[in-house]
Design a protein around this motif. Structure first.
Motif, PDB file in Angstrom:
ATOM      1  N   SER A   1      -5.704   0.057  -7.458  1.00 14.65           N
ATOM      2  CA  SER A   1      -4.718  -0.999  -7.229  1.00 14.65           C
ATOM      3  C   SER A   1      -3.957  -1.234  -8.522  1.00 14.65           C
ATOM      4  O   SER A   1      -4.546  -1.198  -9.603  1.00 14.65           O
ATOM      5  CB  SER A   1      -5.409  -2.298  -6.782  1.00 14.65           C
TER       6      SER A   1
ATOM      7  N   THR B   1      -5.813   6.960  -7.944  1.00 15.91           N
ATOM      8  CA  THR B   1      -6.114   6.073  -6.826  1.00 15.91           C
ATOM      9  C   THR B   1      -6.716   4.775  -7.347  1.00 15.91           C
ATOM     10  O   THR B   1      -7.756   4.778  -8.005  1.00 15.91           O
ATOM     11  CB  THR B   1      -7.084   6.743  -5.845  1.00 15.91           C
TER      12      THR B   1
ATOM     13  N   ALA C   1       0.852  -1.185   0.000  1.00 20.10           N
ATOM     14  CA  ALA C   1       0.000   0.000   0.000  1.00 20.10           C
ATOM     15  C   ALA C   1       0.883   1.228   0.000  1.00 20.10           C
ATOM     16  O   ALA C   1       1.971   1.234   0.587  1.00 20.10           O
ATOM     17  CB  ALA C   1      -0.928  -0.005   1.217  1.00 20.10           C
TER      18      ALA C   1
ATOM     19  N   SER D   1     -11.600   0.091  -7.694  1.00 17.74           N
ATOM     20  CA  SER D   1     -12.253  -0.772  -6.717  1.00 17.74           C
ATOM     21  C   SER D   1     -13.389  -1.585  -7.316  1.00 17.74           C
ATOM     22  O   SER D   1     -14.370  -1.036  -7.827  1.00 17.74           O
ATOM     23  CB  SER D   1     -12.781   0.079  -5.562  1.00 17.74           C
TER      24      SER D   1
ATOM     25  N   ARG E   1      -4.066  -1.531 -14.040  1.00 18.55           N
ATOM     26  CA  ARG E   1      -4.696  -0.775 -12.967  1.00 18.55           C
ATOM     27  C   ARG E   1      -6.103  -1.326 -12.757  1.00 18.55           C
ATOM     28  O   ARG E   1      -6.786  -1.716 -13.714  1.00 18.55           O
ATOM     29  CB  ARG E   1      -4.789   0.706 -13.342  1.00 18.55           C
TER      30      ARG E   1
ATOM     31  N   THR F   1      -0.395  -3.475  -5.589  1.00 18.46           N
ATOM     32  CA  THR F   1      -0.108  -2.325  -4.719  1.00 18.46           C
ATOM     33  C   THR F   1      -1.328  -1.427  -4.715  1.00 18.46           C
ATOM     34  O   THR F   1      -1.793  -1.017  -5.783  1.00 18.46           O
ATOM     35  CB  THR F   1       1.106  -1.533  -5.216  1.00 18.46           C
ATOM     36  N   ARG F   2      -1.821  -1.108  -3.522  1.00 18.33           N
ATOM     37  CA  ARG F   2      -2.975  -0.204  -3.416  1.00 18.33           C
ATOM     38  C   ARG F   2      -2.447   1.215  -3.249  1.00 18.33           C
ATOM     39  O   ARG F   2      -1.818   1.540  -2.245  1.00 18.33           O
ATOM     40  CB  ARG F   2      -3.862  -0.603  -2.241  1.00 18.33           C
TER      41      ARG F   2
END
Lengths: 113, 113
Positions: free
Chosen positions: B86, B84, B10, B39, B36, B107-108
């Motif tokens: 992941s 923003t 993160a 959410s 990418r 990776t968040r």
């Protein structure tokens, strides 16, 4: 827009039932693959179809099966659903051969209760 | 099992800062692709870098590949709140002859206005 469309977007099934997920690949792409993504993890390869034949499979049991149709669209079938099958199922398409860009759809959220 | 390992798990930064994400893998590869994921949604392809390439750019993205160290990095410059998401690296191994991708856990990235 990747040109890969999946349906349904969300669905809820009961343990022991069967489910069919559908995917329409990007125009001109003859290879389709399916991935399972559990919450908080990266996608895991289920299998790939090329010219209507399965030509690669990940570590998934036989109750996960698929089809590819002459128009290169595809289905993922899961029998005897288990609670752990709850996940986002992603379809991806590409042209044949290794080393090409792979494009993903928006996925189908499956919840097994 | 997953081959790629992203680092950090993160990352939290302010708008305008650069974000660097690293990826390590275990076996020889044909190429490495970065994706990418917003959410709960599908994967968006960012960059493909082949095993004989060392660096690629696309807009604010820069990817490097070091096959001797079996590692790659993704740099996002001048980050925006819309970045923003992941971020996943996915490797395409030589073995298999088909388009299988092996993903890490991702990776968040959180970019704060």
């Amino acid at each position: 827009e990747t040109g890969v469309t999946q349906s349904p977007t969300h669905l809820i099934k009961t343990r022991g039932q069967q489910v069919t997920l559908r995917c329409s690949s990007q125009s001109g792409h003859n290879t389709v693959s399916w991935y399972q993504q559990a919450l908080g993890q990266g996608p895991q390869f289920i299998f790939q179809y090329y010219r209507e034949e399965e030509n690669g499979r990940g570590n998934f049991p036989p109750r996960f099966s698929g089809l590819q149709f002459p128009n290169y669209s595809s289905e993922l079938n899961v029998n005897a659903l288990e609670l752990d099958d709850s996940a986002l199922y992603l379809c991806a398409s590409s042209t044949g051969g290794s080393g090409n860009t792979i494009y993903f759809g928006e996925g189908s959220w499956l919840t097994v209760v | 099992s997953q081959q790629g390992e992203e680092d950090p798990q993160a990352l939290s930064i302010q708008e305008g800062e650069n974000a660097t994400m690293n990826c390590s893998y275990k076996t020889s590869i044909n190429n490495l692709q970065w994706y990418r994921q917003n959410s709960g949604r599908g994967l968006v392809h960012l960059i493909l870098i082949r095993s004989n390439e060392r660096e690629k750019h696309s807009g604010r993205l820069r990817v490097t590949l070091d096959t001797s160290k079996k590692s790659s990095s993704l740099l996002i410059t001048a980050s925006r709140a819309a970045d923003t998401a992941s971020y996943f690296c996915a490797t395409a191994p030589f073995s298999g002859g088909y388009n299988k991708l092996i993903f890490g856990a991702g990776t968040r990235l959180a970019v704060h206005p």
